[in-house]
Design a protein around this motif. Structure first.
Motif, mmCIF file in Angstrom:
data_model
loop_
_atom_site.group_PDB
_atom_site.id
_atom_site.type_symbol
_atom_site.label_atom_id
_atom_site.label_comp_id
_atom_site.label_asym_id
_atom_site.label_seq_id
_atom_site.Cartn_x
_atom_site.Cartn_y
_atom_site.Cartn_z
ATOM 1 N N ALA A 18 15.220 53.417 32.579
ATOM 2 C CA ALA A 18 14.552 52.260 31.978
ATOM 3 C C ALA A 18 13.908 52.638 30.646
ATOM 4 O O ALA A 18 14.000 51.893 29.668
ATOM 5 C CB ALA A 18 13.498 51.709 32.933
ATOM 6 N N ARG A 19 13.281 53.821 30.599
ATOM 7 C CA ARG A 19 12.637 54.257 29.353
ATOM 8 C C ARG A 19 13.669 54.671 28.305
ATOM 9 O O ARG A 19 13.605 54.272 27.147
ATOM 10 C CB ARG A 19 11.686 55.431 29.632
ATOM 11 N N GLU A 62 16.419 51.621 27.529
ATOM 12 C CA GLU A 62 15.959 50.265 27.233
ATOM 13 C C GLU A 62 16.550 49.727 25.937
ATOM 14 O O GLU A 62 16.996 48.584 25.861
ATOM 15 C CB GLU A 62 14.428 50.219 27.170
ATOM 16 N N THR A 63 16.570 50.568 24.891
ATOM 17 C CA THR A 63 17.100 50.130 23.602
ATOM 18 C C THR A 63 18.506 50.651 23.331
ATOM 19 O O THR A 63 19.134 50.240 22.364
ATOM 20 C CB THR A 63 16.172 50.596 22.461
ATOM 21 N N LEU A 96 13.608 49.507 37.321
ATOM 22 C CA LEU A 96 14.618 49.473 36.252
ATOM 23 C C LEU A 96 14.753 48.093 35.631
ATOM 24 O O LEU A 96 14.441 47.883 34.460
ATOM 25 C CB LEU A 96 15.970 49.963 36.784
ATOM 26 N N GLU A 131 13.628 55.102 36.767
ATOM 27 C CA GLU A 131 12.460 54.972 35.896
ATOM 28 C C GLU A 131 12.756 55.567 34.520
ATOM 29 O O GLU A 131 12.426 54.982 33.490
ATOM 30 C CB GLU A 131 11.245 55.662 36.520
ATOM 31 N N TRP A 152 21.766 45.570 28.255
ATOM 32 C CA TRP A 152 21.715 45.322 29.690
ATOM 33 C C TRP A 152 22.415 44.029 30.085
ATOM 34 O O TRP A 152 22.770 43.858 31.263
ATOM 35 C CB TRP A 152 20.268 45.361 30.172
ATOM 36 N N ALA A 209 11.771 46.359 34.209
ATOM 37 C CA ALA A 209 11.319 47.076 33.006
ATOM 38 C C ALA A 209 12.169 46.734 31.786
ATOM 39 O O ALA A 209 11.645 46.546 30.690
ATOM 40 C CB ALA A 209 11.330 48.586 33.247
ATOM 41 N N VAL A 210 13.495 46.652 31.960
ATOM 42 C CA VAL A 210 14.362 46.382 30.806
ATOM 43 C C VAL A 210 14.569 44.890 30.577
ATOM 44 O O VAL A 210 15.075 44.485 29.534
ATOM 45 C CB VAL A 210 15.732 47.092 30.935
ATOM 46 N N GLY A 211 14.204 44.088 31.550
ATOM 47 C CA GLY A 211 14.199 42.648 31.328
ATOM 48 C C GLY A 211 15.348 41.874 31.918
ATOM 49 O O GLY A 211 15.197 40.699 32.210
#
Length: 196
Positions: free
Chosen positions: A58-59, A62-63, A96, A55, A67, A99-101
């Motif tokens: 993912a936060r 993410e950027t 995960l 989790e 990925w 959330a990140v796509g």
């Protein structure tokens, strides 16, 4: 991180941390940026601690992580199908990757029956393992030794007061971490409540 050959003496570090999930995410992001090749080969496990770590990844990642360059392997799986609530794959996918796509690829390293797929990773950049109260590692119990030995870095998490005795045995030399994890570099992230 520097790359070392598995045949050398492993480098083992123990870090007592206040925010285990945040530390885990930072180590994975750093490893991604220092990867050797185009793809980043990541081994994931399951359980409550892993859920918190993923989790946060993912936060935090993410950027900071591309990925589409992450090739993911599940190094352990509960004895359930992928759509079961106890599935490690299902958990990581939900917290995960949804959330990140996306990710480059998602592979089970072992089926619930313990069978290895035809294709195995040449080398994992990071493999996540989790210490259990009995001193074993979730994620290593069925992982082929050859795969674990070729991993560049193992990030091992230990959390909860129930793991204190297992952590104490490792830090006092009564249990050899190299016997548990025969890879080139081990980063033990020990939550303060699991430390002695």
């Amino acid at each position: 991180m520097t790359s070392t050959e598995p045949s050398r003496s492993p480098e083992v570090t123990f870090d007592v941390v206040d925010d285990l999930a945040a530390e885990f995410a930072e180590r994975v992001v750093e490893a991604f940026h220092y990867r050797d090749g185009e793809l980043f080969h990541l081994g994931l496990t399951g359980g409550a601690c892993a859920r918190r770590c993923y989790e946060q990844l993912a936060r935090h990642g993410e950027t900071q992580i591309d990925w589409w360059r992450v090739d993911t392997w599940w190094v352990d799986e509960a004895d359930v199908p992928p759509d079961h609530p106890d599935s490690h794959y299902g958990m990581a996918r939900a917290v995960l990757f949804d959330a990140v796509g996306a990710a480059y690829a998602l592979h089970p390293l072992l089926s619930p029956a313990g069978e290895a797929p035809d294709e195995l990773p040449g080398r994992l950049d990071v493999v996540h393992l989790d210490l259990r109260p009995d001193g074993s590692l979730l994620g290593a119990r069925r992982l082929p030794t050859a795969v674990l030995a070729r991993a560049r870095t193992a990030v091992i998490t230990a959390s909860g007061i129930e793991c204190r005795e297992a952590v104490k045995a490792l830090r006092q030399g009564r249990q050899d971490p190299v016997n548990l994890v025969p890879c080139a570099q081990q980063m033990w992230l020990v939550e303060r409540d699991a430390a002695n």
